[in-house]
Write a protein that holds these residues in place. Structure first.
Motif, PDB file in Angstrom:
ATOM      1  N   UNK A   5      46.471  38.004  53.338  1.00  0.00           N
ATOM      2  CA  UNK A   5      46.804  38.692  52.090  1.00  0.00           C
ATOM      3  C   UNK A   5      45.549  39.338  51.508  1.00  0.00           C
ATOM      4  N   UNK A   6      45.754  40.422  50.791  1.00  0.00           N
ATOM      5  CA  UNK A   6      44.660  41.092  50.097  1.00  0.00           C
ATOM      6  C   UNK A   6      44.239  40.235  48.916  1.00  0.00           C
ATOM      7  N   UNK A   7      42.955  39.921  48.809  1.00  0.00           N
ATOM      8  CA  UNK A   7      42.480  39.009  47.761  1.00  0.00           C
ATOM      9  C   UNK A   7      42.426  39.671  46.390  1.00  0.00           C
ATOM     10  N   UNK A   8      42.590  40.975  46.305  1.00  0.00           N
ATOM     11  CA  UNK A   8      42.549  41.678  45.023  1.00  0.00           C
ATOM     12  C   UNK A   8      43.936  42.066  44.516  1.00  0.00           C
ATOM     13  N   UNK A   9      44.898  42.234  45.435  1.00  0.00           N
ATOM     14  CA  UNK A   9      46.248  42.639  45.034  1.00  0.00           C
ATOM     15  C   UNK A   9      47.303  41.586  45.319  1.00  0.00           C
ATOM     16  N   UNK A  10      47.060  40.676  46.260  1.00  0.00           N
ATOM     17  CA  UNK A  10      48.025  39.664  46.639  1.00  0.00           C
ATOM     18  C   UNK A  10      49.085  40.151  47.605  1.00  0.00           C
ATOM     19  N   UNK A  11      49.000  41.404  48.040  1.00  0.00           N
ATOM     20  CA  UNK A  11      49.985  41.956  48.962  1.00  0.00           C
ATOM     21  C   UNK A  11      49.624  41.572  50.393  1.00  0.00           C
ATOM     22  N   UNK A  22      40.002  47.704  44.430  1.00  0.00           N
ATOM     23  CA  UNK A  22      39.492  48.347  43.217  1.00  0.00           C
ATOM     24  C   UNK A  22      38.017  48.736  43.364  1.00  0.00           C
ATOM     25  N   UNK A  23      37.611  49.771  42.669  1.00  0.00           N
ATOM     26  CA  UNK A  23      36.227  50.246  42.752  1.00  0.00           C
ATOM     27  C   UNK A  23      35.244  49.154  42.338  1.00  0.00           C
ATOM     28  N   UNK A  24      35.585  48.380  41.323  1.00  0.00           N
ATOM     29  CA  UNK A  24      34.703  47.301  40.879  1.00  0.00           C
ATOM     30  C   UNK A  24      34.530  46.248  41.971  1.00  0.00           C
ATOM     31  N   UNK A  25      35.581  45.997  42.744  1.00  0.00           N
ATOM     32  CA  UNK A  25      35.495  45.027  43.842  1.00  0.00           C
ATOM     33  C   UNK A  25      34.611  45.561  44.961  1.00  0.00           C
ATOM     34  N   UNK A  26      34.707  46.857  45.249  1.00  0.00           N
ATOM     35  CA  UNK A  26      33.845  47.449  46.284  1.00  0.00           C
ATOM     36  C   UNK A  26      32.383  47.346  45.897  1.00  0.00           C
ATOM     37  N   UNK A  27      32.105  47.371  44.607  1.00  0.00           N
ATOM     38  CA  UNK A  27      30.731  47.256  44.124  1.00  0.00           C
ATOM     39  C   UNK A  27      30.283  45.805  43.991  1.00  0.00           C
TER      40      UNK A  27
END
Length: 69
Positions: A5-11, A22-27
């Motif tokens: 699962x994606x740890x930022x969206x749960x999908x 999200x951009x903040x997660x990429x940073x």
């Protein structure tokens, strides 16, 4: 262990690698909010020096652990 699962969206991950991060997660500014193994929402605590996240079914994850990799 592969991430289900994606740890930022749960999908669920589709295997193609096309996931919205999200951009903040990429940073590196956003902690993960969902468990990579089961997709459940995690308990996240943000500290001045990082963050910690805990799934009710799986292990805890800490930003300090990721820095050591």
């Amino acid at each position: 262990m592969p991430q289900k699962f994606n740890v930022y969206t749960g999908q669920a991950e589709d295997g193609a690698g096309s996931s919205d991060v999200p951009a903040a997660a990429r940073l590196g500014l956003e902690p993960p909010r969902f468990c990579a193994q089961c997709g459940r929402r995690m308990i996240v605590q943000v500290r001045p020096d990082g963050w910690s996240a805990r799934c009710s079914r799986h292990d805890a994850l800490d930003s300090k652990d990721l820095e050591n990799r």
